[in-house]
Design a protein around this motif. Structure first.
Motif, PDB file in Angstrom:
ATOM      1  N   LYS A   1      86.384  43.613  46.737  1.00 45.02           N
ATOM      2  CA  LYS A   1      85.103  42.915  46.729  1.00 45.02           C
ATOM      3  C   LYS A   1      85.192  41.882  47.839  1.00 45.02           C
ATOM      4  N   TYR A   2      84.592  42.220  48.987  1.00 47.28           N
ATOM      5  CA  TYR A   2      84.761  41.351  50.146  1.00 47.28           C
ATOM      6  C   TYR A   2      84.013  40.035  49.957  1.00 47.28           C
ATOM      7  N   ARG A   3      84.738  38.928  50.119  1.00 44.67           N
ATOM      8  CA  ARG A   3      84.099  37.610  50.099  1.00 44.67           C
ATOM      9  C   ARG A   3      84.343  36.961  51.448  1.00 44.67           C
ATOM     10  N   LEU A   4      83.254  36.509  52.062  1.00 43.35           N
ATOM     11  CA  LEU A   4      83.329  35.957  53.419  1.00 43.35           C
ATOM     12  C   LEU A   4      84.416  34.897  53.534  1.00 43.35           C
ATOM     13  N   ALA A   5      84.455  33.972  52.546  1.00 44.23           N
ATOM     14  CA  ALA A   5      85.358  32.833  52.635  1.00 44.23           C
ATOM     15  C   ALA A   5      86.821  33.269  52.564  1.00 44.23           C
TER      16      ALA A   5
ATOM     17  N   GLY B   1      88.062  36.383  53.432  1.00 46.06           N
ATOM     18  CA  GLY B   1      88.490  37.393  54.401  1.00 46.06           C
ATOM     19  C   GLY B   1      88.916  38.667  53.706  1.00 46.06           C
ATOM     20  N   VAL B   2      89.343  39.646  54.499  1.00 42.52           N
ATOM     21  CA  VAL B   2      89.680  40.953  53.933  1.00 42.52           C
ATOM     22  C   VAL B   2      90.851  40.849  52.973  1.00 42.52           C
ATOM     23  N   TRP B   3      91.897  40.120  53.387  1.00 42.85           N
ATOM     24  CA  TRP B   3      93.135  40.149  52.594  1.00 42.85           C
ATOM     25  C   TRP B   3      93.088  39.211  51.401  1.00 42.85           C
ATOM     26  N   GLY B   4      92.252  38.178  51.468  1.00 44.67           N
ATOM     27  CA  GLY B   4      92.147  37.270  50.339  1.00 44.67           C
ATOM     28  C   GLY B   4      91.209  37.768  49.255  1.00 44.67           C
ATOM     29  N   SER B   5      90.357  38.724  49.598  1.00 42.59           N
ATOM     30  CA  SER B   5      89.380  39.211  48.616  1.00 42.59           C
ATOM     31  C   SER B   5      90.070  40.070  47.558  1.00 42.59           C
ATOM     32  N   PRO B   6      89.543  40.058  46.327  1.00 43.11           N
ATOM     33  CA  PRO B   6      90.213  40.770  45.234  1.00 43.11           C
ATOM     34  C   PRO B   6      89.988  42.287  45.257  1.00 43.11           C
TER      35      PRO B   6
ATOM     36  N   GLY C   1      75.506  46.162  55.879  1.00 45.11           N
ATOM     37  CA  GLY C   1      76.746  45.605  56.389  1.00 45.11           C
ATOM     38  C   GLY C   1      76.517  44.448  57.333  1.00 45.11           C
ATOM     39  N   LEU C   2      75.894  44.730  58.466  1.00 42.46           N
ATOM     40  CA  LEU C   2      75.792  43.702  59.496  1.00 42.46           C
ATOM     41  C   LEU C   2      74.606  42.783  59.273  1.00 42.46           C
ATOM     42  N   GLY C   3      73.578  43.258  58.545  1.00 41.75           N
ATOM     43  CA  GLY C   3      72.439  42.401  58.272  1.00 41.75           C
ATOM     44  C   GLY C   3      72.705  41.472  57.101  1.00 41.75           C
ATOM     45  N   GLN C   4      73.131  42.054  55.961  1.00 37.67           N
ATOM     46  CA  GLN C   4      73.286  41.244  54.759  1.00 37.67           C
ATOM     47  C   GLN C   4      74.736  40.930  54.426  1.00 37.67           C
ATOM     48  N   LEU C   5      75.637  41.339  55.303  1.00 33.97           N
ATOM     49  CA  LEU C   5      77.071  41.052  55.146  1.00 33.97           C
ATOM     50  C   LEU C   5      77.653  41.574  53.837  1.00 33.97           C
ATOM     51  N   GLN C   6      77.053  42.656  53.312  1.00 31.13           N
ATOM     52  CA  GLN C   6      77.618  43.317  52.132  1.00 31.13           C
ATOM     53  C   GLN C   6      78.637  44.342  52.619  1.00 31.13           C
ATOM     54  N   TYR C   7      79.763  43.850  53.153  1.00 30.04           N
ATOM     55  CA  TYR C   7      80.718  44.752  53.792  1.00 30.04           C
ATOM     56  C   TYR C   7      81.243  45.823  52.850  1.00 30.04           C
TER      57      TYR C   7
END
Lengths: 285, 301
Positions: free
Chosen positions: B43-47, B49-54, B261-267
């Motif tokens: 579950k990608y969270r902006l704050a 980053g990739v590796w910190g997200s659960p 993805g790039l519009g709403q940052l729902q990676y």
């Protein structure tokens, strides 16, 4: 009967390909007065004018975008050709330990890619956003072309290679003095297609480049169609005489013409190559 | 050991040149693939980053498949792809046969020269041409005005979106599409055509009994590839052609991924969609290939 039918169909398709192109050029050459009077259905302008082009080049955005496009095309093609040729040479060296692993890696990337968002994240994290390198580095090596070049290098008779090695030629000399000159046609062909690709690209610039001064022509053109504001700045409101004004349509078509001229310039060279059938070899490959 | 040392002595310049090449592939090709596989299960969270997200297991896919959007976008994608296949696949074959059969070499060269041109134009240019033909002030509406009928807002009309999208794509590629068939045709044995002629076969019978069997492998090859690409309905083109009035009929997987993805940052969810797209595409190619191998004895490999 059959011949007549075939000729008719081919003629219709050819005209259907050609007429819109002529229409676009004609539209770019009329002033607002003629456009309004003749209702915009103009295959040959009565009083052709380069006004639309003048307006484009007087502005700031358009010449800038043209320069960006030229730089990205030259830089992108030169780097891509260099790297792709070297990669092709490496995977063509049968005696080279490690060659198979690299060939396998190249094959994987022909079949799979990381997709839009992961690639975007890598471009962002390697600090390429808002620089010309974002348009060049991600496509630095084309795996498909690597395979085509490899095929070509492998078809060069090994006697030539052996005799060069007898004369003491090392790998680099072999590549530059023997392999490159013998495969000039493929490399030229790949170069032409790459140049066309770079010139035509806009989507990568849309996602990687926010700075308007670094946006290439195709993206500016796309924005012009998506949003009217850019073009309307080009018709100064002080000019009221309709023979001295150009319609938005003419401006848009003028941009399209400028965007296609380089393609039409290299087209005869491209055509020379595909009659030789090398792309077909590549497709069958 | 000695063998490796002598290989290194000979090839060291190539190993040196390999460094930038391998770095490029690792960073810009393989790492994104790896990221794709990872992000789809996080579950990608902006704050963070990739590796910190659960890690969230299959959650992204469950969420994706339960969205109303998913069915809608998948439907649009498949319909647009099938329209492309239905109307765009056969015309190049027919044109190639005509080009191959006509007697005049000059006419053939001229036609080919013109027909190949649109292939080399960018989609932006093609959109400009589409605009010139179909906009409110375009050729078609001017003709409608001359005939005193009402004008049609082709470019903002949901009914016209797909015909125009598919039609212009066919216009762009119809000529270029002939090239692979022409190559296949020119590699056929001319004696076969002569023999058919001597047997009194007319042009239509020659096409059915000599030409078509001759190019069948290429036809099957391209058809299989097209089936595999059914979830790729031309994102670059749709992105240029669609607008708020036509989102409903035009939104496809590629444009959805771009906006989510790039519009709403729902990676995460966008990446899950993209993974679904490529794996399903692979499955389709394998299936289509197995079927064509079994039925026609022709396969991709």
């Amino acid at each position: 009967m059959y011949q007549g039918f075939a000729y008719t169909v081919l003629t219709v398709v050819t005209l259907a390909s050609l007429i819109p192109l002529i229409y676009v050029v004609s539209m770019s050459l009329v002033n607002e007065k003629e456009w309004i009077e003749r209702g915009g259905f103009i295959l040959l302008p009565h009083s052709p004018t380069l006004l639309a082009y003048e307006r484009l080049f007087k502005g700031d955005i358009f010449p800038h975008a043209l320069i960006v496009s030229v730089i990205r095309t030259i830089l992108g093609t030169a780097l891509m050709l260099t790297m792709t040729t070297i990669a092709g040479y490496i995977v063509s060296r049968r005696a080279l330990p490690g060659r198979r692993a690299m060939l396998f890696a190249v094959l994987i990337t022909v079949l799979f890619n990381g997709g839009l968002i992961p690639t975007y994240l890598v471009v962002r994290d390697t600090h390429l956003l808002d620089s010309i390198w974002a348009l060049v580095i991600p496509g630095l090596i084309d795996s498909w072309s690597v395979l085509v070049i490899k095929q070509f290098f492998e078809n060069i008779p090994s006697e030539l290679e052996e005799s060069a090695q007898m004369d003491g030629a090392g790998e680099i000399v072999l590549m530059i003095r023997l392999m490159l000159p013998m495969s000039k046609p493929v490399i030229a062909a790949i170069g032409l297609f790459t140049a066309v690709f770079h010139w035509n690209s806009w989507f990568d610039a849309l996602i990687y480049i926010k700075d308007p001064h670094l946006q290439p022509l195709q993206l500016i053109m796309r924005n012009m169609f998506a949003n009217v504001n850019i073009g309307s700045q080009m018709n100064p409101s002080s000019v009221l005489n309709p023979t001295q004004r150009v319609s938005m349509e003419s401006l848009k078509m003028a941009v399209a013409v400028v965007g296609t001229i380089p393609i039409l310039c290299v087209y005869p060279f491209i055509q020379k190559h595909f009659t030789k059938g090398m792309f077909l070899g590549a497709v069958k490959g | 050991m000695n063998r490796i040392r002598s290989a290194f002595r000979r090839f060291w310049p190539l190993y040196l040149l390999m460094i930038p090449i391998i770095s490029y592939y690792a960073v810009y090709r393989f790492y994104p693939m790896f990221l794709q596989a990872v992000l789809a299960f996080k579950k990608y969270r902006l704050a963070d980053g990739v590796w910190g997200s659960p890690w969230v297991g299959w959650h992204n896919f469950a969420e994706l498949f339960s969205k109303a959007d998913f069915v809608h976008v998948l439907g649009n994608t498949v319909v647009i792809s099938l329209l492309r296949l239905l109307f765009g696949f056969f015309p190049p074959i027919i044109l190639a046969i005509f080009l191959f059969d006509i007697h005049s070499k000059v006419f053939r060269r001229f036609t080919q020269t013109i027909m190949y041109i649109p292939h080399f134009f960018s989609w932006v240019i093609i959109y400009a041409i589409t605009f010139a033909v179909f906009s409110e002030s375009g050729i078609v509406n001017q003709m409608l005005k001359l005939m005193n009928s009402d004008t049609v807002s082709f470019l903002v009309s949901p009914e016209w979106f797909r015909p125009i999208l598919v039609g212009t794509a066919i216009w762009k590629e119809i000529g270029w599409g002939t090239i692979i068939y022409l190559a296949a045709l020119s590699s056929l044995d001319p004696a076969q055509f002569e023999a058919a002629k001597l047997d009194g076969a007319g042009p239509v019978r020659r096409i059915i009994h000599v030409t078509l069997p001759g190019i069948a492998p290429v036809v099957v090859f391209l058809f299989t590839l097209q089936i595999g690409g059914i979830l790729y309905a031309g994102g670059e083109q749709v992105l240029l052609y669609y607008n708020p009035a036509t989102y409903g009929v035009g939104d496809i997987i590629d444009t959805w991924i771009y906006r989510q993805g790039l519009g709403q940052l729902q990676y995460s969810i966008a990446v899950a969609m993209s993974l679904f797209q490529s794996l399903f595409g692979l499955l389709l190619v394998l299936t289509a290939n197995a079927i064509s191998k079994k039925r026609a004895g022709i396969g991709l490999w």
